[in-house]
Design an enzyme around this catalytic site. Sequence first.
Site, PDB file in Angstrom:
ATOM      1  N   CYS A   8     -12.393  -4.814  -0.261  1.00  0.00           N
ATOM      2  CA  CYS A   8     -11.818  -4.788  -1.556  1.00  0.00           C
ATOM      3  C   CYS A   8     -12.316  -5.818  -2.399  1.00  0.00           C
ATOM      4  O   CYS A   8     -13.552  -5.741  -2.655  1.00  0.00           O
ATOM      5  CB  CYS A   8     -10.281  -4.815  -1.557  1.00  0.00           C
ATOM      6  SG  CYS A   8      -9.346  -4.537  -2.953  1.00  0.00           S
TER       7      CYS A   8
ATOM      8  N   HIS B 113      -8.469  -0.660   2.631  1.00  0.00           N
ATOM      9  CA  HIS B 113      -8.120  -1.684   3.577  1.00  0.00           C
ATOM     10  C   HIS B 113      -7.943  -1.334   4.930  1.00  0.00           C
ATOM     11  O   HIS B 113      -6.873  -0.826   5.166  1.00  0.00           O
ATOM     12  CB  HIS B 113      -6.729  -2.320   2.996  1.00  0.00           C
ATOM     13  CG  HIS B 113      -6.889  -3.352   1.666  1.00  0.00           C
ATOM     14  ND1 HIS B 113      -7.138  -4.411   1.799  1.00  0.00           N
ATOM     15  CD2 HIS B 113      -6.804  -2.478   0.416  1.00  0.00           C
ATOM     16  CE1 HIS B 113      -7.312  -4.727   0.433  1.00  0.00           C
ATOM     17  NE2 HIS B 113      -7.181  -3.713  -0.330  1.00  0.00           N
TER      18      HIS B 113
ATOM     19  N   GLU C 207      -7.705  -3.141   7.576  1.00  0.00           N
ATOM     20  CA  GLU C 207      -6.631  -4.132   8.367  1.00  0.00           C
ATOM     21  C   GLU C 207      -4.941  -3.662   7.740  1.00  0.00           C
ATOM     22  O   GLU C 207      -4.151  -4.245   8.503  1.00  0.00           O
ATOM     23  CB  GLU C 207      -7.057  -5.621   7.657  1.00  0.00           C
ATOM     24  CG  GLU C 207      -6.232  -6.205   6.501  1.00  0.00           C
ATOM     25  CD  GLU C 207      -7.128  -5.458   5.137  1.00  0.00           C
ATOM     26  OE1 GLU C 207      -8.195  -4.479   5.264  1.00  0.00           O
ATOM     27  OE2 GLU C 207      -6.916  -5.998   4.007  1.00  0.00           O
TER      28      GLU C 207
END
Lengths: 233, 85
Positions: free
Chosen positions: A86, A203, A205
């Site tokens: 990002c 993302h 994660e």
Amino acid sequence: MKFGIIVFPGSNCDADCYHVIDQVLAQPVEYIWHKSNSVKGFDALIIPGGFSYGDYLRTGAIARFSPIMQEVTEFADKGGLVIGICNGFQILLESGLLPGAMLRNDSLQFRCGPVNLKVRTNKSVFTRCFDQNEVIKLPIAHGEGNYFCDQESLRELLEFDQIAFTYCDREGQETPDSNPNGSRANIAGILNRRRNVLGMMPHPERRAEDLLGGQDGARVFASILQSFEEGCR
Amino acid sequence: MFLGKVFVTLKKSVLDPQGDTVRKSLHTLGYSMVEDVRVGKYIEVRLNSQTREEAERELDQMCARLLANPVIEEYRLEVEEDDGQ
């Protein structure tokens, strides 16, 4: 394998990345403050999402001149593994470690939610745990993820198989409707020519555990670990 | 003292969704003569350079390195004498 997470003023996905490396991947991990002058001892660096320096001037433009980015650039030049997520992707673009630039989303809206992605190449240290052209789901959260590059750069990205992820529909078709931000060629993530630097807007994660909806994201980090362990043998 | 004025705009080849939205809004207000709108940035930089040429040269460098992103943007600059008021 020791991971380092670069922290800028305004980073806000650093703790999420730390959690995934520490708890899901079960590997050593440390934060690296942006004023640090060393990345010694780290095997891979993560530039997390957020709003470094309040996105002033352009996203990633100020972070690029942080002391640590000089070290990150040298680390990458020596073949070290760097993943920018990002805002981290935006910083890598501003740094020139990846080609192109980010524009504001064509909708002018901040887009936040899960999207379908196509793994365009599994021939990289970041994507080897996926099948070629596999459709996965990861969340996005950005206002400036509209990837832009000129025709020549796009031709090179295609020629050298540098497109890692594209936005697609459930069947894997890269349609205009499945493109959340207007990115050129539906691009969601790209590799550098040497394939040791990855930038991606989604993302991984945030979707690395079943509790958070799935494990597709965990496989990005698992790919890095697997590649590293094979390299050590 | 010199006052540098920097105008940063998106390249012609780059779509400007913000400008497009402003154009539509102007049409809604009845300004049907509006053909195109491009939204950019205006930056003022005060410099204590010795000469105007030096100020222009340094400002140009600043634009190339930080103030504009050459991948998507172009810039134009003006330098004028400034008494600091």
